[in-house]
Scaffold this motif. Sequence first.
Motif, PDB file in Angstrom:
ATOM      1  N   ASP A  84       1.115  -1.127  -0.319  1.00  0.00           N
ATOM      2  CA  ASP A  84      -0.416  -0.206   0.138  1.00  0.00           C
ATOM      3  C   ASP A  84       1.025   1.186   0.042  1.00  0.00           C
ATOM      4  O   ASP A  84       0.144   2.235  -0.106  1.00  0.00           O
ATOM      5  N   ARG A  91      -2.683   5.139  -6.688  1.00  0.00           N
ATOM      6  CA  ARG A  91      -3.697   3.618  -6.486  1.00  0.00           C
ATOM      7  C   ARG A  91      -4.579   5.212  -7.468  1.00  0.00           C
ATOM      8  O   ARG A  91      -5.953   4.249  -8.735  1.00  0.00           O
ATOM      9  N   ASP A 110     -10.923   0.794  -4.924  1.00  0.00           N
ATOM     10  CA  ASP A 110     -10.433  -0.756  -4.302  1.00  0.00           C
ATOM     11  C   ASP A 110      -8.797  -0.436  -4.164  1.00  0.00           C
ATOM     12  O   ASP A 110      -7.709  -0.555  -5.080  1.00  0.00           O
ATOM     13  N   GLN A 158      -7.413  -2.365  -1.795  1.00  0.00           N
ATOM     14  CA  GLN A 158      -6.968  -3.825  -2.156  1.00  0.00           C
ATOM     15  C   GLN A 158      -6.391  -4.683  -3.278  1.00  0.00           C
ATOM     16  O   GLN A 158      -5.395  -5.244  -3.836  1.00  0.00           O
ATOM     17  N   ASP A 187      -2.861  -2.733  -4.352  1.00  0.00           N
ATOM     18  CA  ASP A 187      -2.275  -3.365  -3.365  1.00  0.00           C
ATOM     19  C   ASP A 187      -1.253  -4.645  -4.232  1.00  0.00           C
ATOM     20  O   ASP A 187      -1.018  -4.955  -4.510  1.00  0.00           O
ATOM     21  N   ALA A 188      -3.008  -5.904  -4.725  1.00  0.00           N
ATOM     22  CA  ALA A 188      -2.370  -6.526  -5.278  1.00  0.00           C
ATOM     23  C   ALA A 188      -1.426  -6.010  -6.727  1.00  0.00           C
ATOM     24  O   ALA A 188      -0.787  -7.284  -6.967  1.00  0.00           O
ATOM     25  N   THR A 191       2.812  -7.641   1.885  1.00  0.00           N
ATOM     26  CA  THR A 191       1.416  -7.123   3.057  1.00  0.00           C
ATOM     27  C   THR A 191       1.169  -5.070   3.273  1.00  0.00           C
ATOM     28  O   THR A 191       1.663  -4.939   2.210  1.00  0.00           O
ATOM     29  N   ASN A 192       0.781  -4.905   4.173  1.00  0.00           N
ATOM     30  CA  ASN A 192      -0.288  -4.126   3.674  1.00  0.00           C
ATOM     31  C   ASN A 192       0.309  -3.171   5.357  1.00  0.00           C
ATOM     32  O   ASN A 192       1.154  -3.946   6.650  1.00  0.00           O
ATOM     33  N   GLN A 210      -0.851  -4.017   8.238  1.00  0.00           N
ATOM     34  CA  GLN A 210      -1.088  -5.478   9.031  1.00  0.00           C
ATOM     35  C   GLN A 210       0.785  -5.490   9.865  1.00  0.00           C
ATOM     36  O   GLN A 210       0.672  -6.260  11.035  1.00  0.00           O
TER      37      GLN A 210
END
Length: 312
Positions: A211, A234, A239, A241, A244-245, A282-283, A286
């Motif tokens: 992220d 972004r 979205d 997620q 990030d993916a 990860t982000n 987390q």
Amino acid sequence: GTNSTAPNSMAPKSMAMVIDLQSSGLNAMSASDARQYFDKLGQDIDAMRDRGIEVTWATMGENQRLITPDHDQAARPLNDGELKAAYFLDHEHPDRPVAVDQERLGIFRGFLHKHGPRTDEAVHVKFFKSAFMETSDFNHDADATQALSHEYGGLAGIAEQATAGGTMRAYMQEKAPDEVLVMGGMADHCVAENAIGVRQHLGAKATVLCDNVLSWAEGNTHGMTQQPTAVRWRDGTSDGQAADAWHQENVQAGIDHAITRPPPLGLSAETAATVKSGISFTNTDQALAAHPPNHTHRVNGQASDGADPFIS
């Protein structure tokens, strides 16, 4: 020195690495994307400092060198002269000036002055994509020299430029972190190369914070015949997620490209497997969950709780 309040003893010893955020590339981002990215990144960097995670910085530049932290004076943000010398404000390079959109430049300057590198944080000006690469890795090897020459557009002055100062590799090896949080740009190039370097040369876990990563709009740019032109975080998508993916895919593509180069720049199958097994994605929330705040956020060298933040 460390913060006066010790981190949770169960938490891993973590460092952070912010890669290649430089003014000459600002025109490639939309102003709205840049504002949202640098606002979030700045808050997350401060959260890392709050948790006693040492933040380090890397930029692409000439005369590779390590600018070591100064713990003798009260910590302060780098001033404009220092930011120029360390290639953060590289649009003003005397040989290669870049006209940068003033709105984007204002956003970036605000980030640097409020959240950017500090005098108590290491900054590595790197000639190679990886801050962990040293000339001893390829000296006297014709295949490696040829591969590097192709990748960097020639090797004129590479030996002198790449050995002019200390390295992040030696600095971090002495610090011996369990984990390094990796963020910045670009996903399939310098982020991927430094994640590999963390694992290969420190034996630490490399945790890519998807992220807080930037990618070329084209995604994986290896094999492209044209120079990519647009940078995306972004860029209007709601979205996070999915974004990030996408960044993760780009970093992984860069890792796969780097480790399959001809030796010694590439890695043996066994080493490649070990390296890839120690890189995770990860982000930031987390990643920081294992690190409770120390409540000693540094402000001009003073901890927010009034304690001396530089007690060793």
